[in-house]
Design an enzyme around this catalytic site. Structure first.
Site, PDB file in Angstrom:
ATOM      1  CG  MET A  26     -49.389  41.852  34.905  1.00  0.00           C
ATOM      2  SD  MET A  26     -48.209  43.015  34.204  1.00  0.00           S
ATOM      3  CE  MET A  26     -49.092  43.586  32.782  1.00  0.00           C
ATOM      4  N   PRO A  27     -52.460  39.628  36.009  1.00  0.00           N
ATOM      5  CG  PRO A  27     -53.459  38.218  37.548  1.00  0.00           C
ATOM      6  CD  PRO A  27     -52.128  38.657  37.041  1.00  0.00           C
ATOM      7  CE1 TYR A  28     -55.047  48.166  35.207  1.00  0.00           C
ATOM      8  CE2 TYR A  28     -57.055  47.479  34.098  1.00  0.00           C
ATOM      9  CZ  TYR A  28     -56.271  48.480  34.650  1.00  0.00           C
ATOM     10  OH  TYR A  28     -56.724  49.773  34.654  1.00  0.00           O
TER      11      TYR A  28
ATOM     12  CG  HIS B  58     -50.557  45.412  37.866  1.00  0.00           C
ATOM     13  ND1 HIS B  58     -49.583  46.334  38.110  1.00  0.00           N
ATOM     14  CD2 HIS B  58     -49.929  44.334  37.314  1.00  0.00           C
ATOM     15  CE1 HIS B  58     -48.417  45.859  37.712  1.00  0.00           C
ATOM     16  NE2 HIS B  58     -48.603  44.645  37.228  1.00  0.00           N
TER      17      HIS B  58
END
Length: 72
Positions: free
Chosen positions: A1-3, A41
């Site tokens: 889940m990249p932020y 995100h």
């Protein structure tokens, strides 16, 4: 889940420009890192000019001196 967090000075970035950044960064992360765009995100935080400094000066002071970040 990249932020991914993008911080920019508060100088009138439009909703459309923000959408372009979000889409572009999401596409880049998908293409380069093979990450699911549905789990990526992107946060854009605007910072007041008085709260951002560069080269020992507040950006608000630099703008008063005519120094900008605009591409020449």
């Amino acid at each position: 889940m990249p932020y991914i967090k993008i911080e920019v000075t508060r100088e009138g970035i439009s909703r459309e420009q923000k959408q372009t950044l979000i889409k572009g960064i999401t596409d880049l992360i998908t293409d380069v890192l093979n990450k699911d765009p549905q789990l990526t995100h992107v946060v854009i935080q605007e910072v007041d000019l008085d709260d951002w400094g560069y080269a020992g000066e507040q950006v608000s002071v630099l703008r008063e001196k005519g120094i900008t970040a605009d591409k020449k």
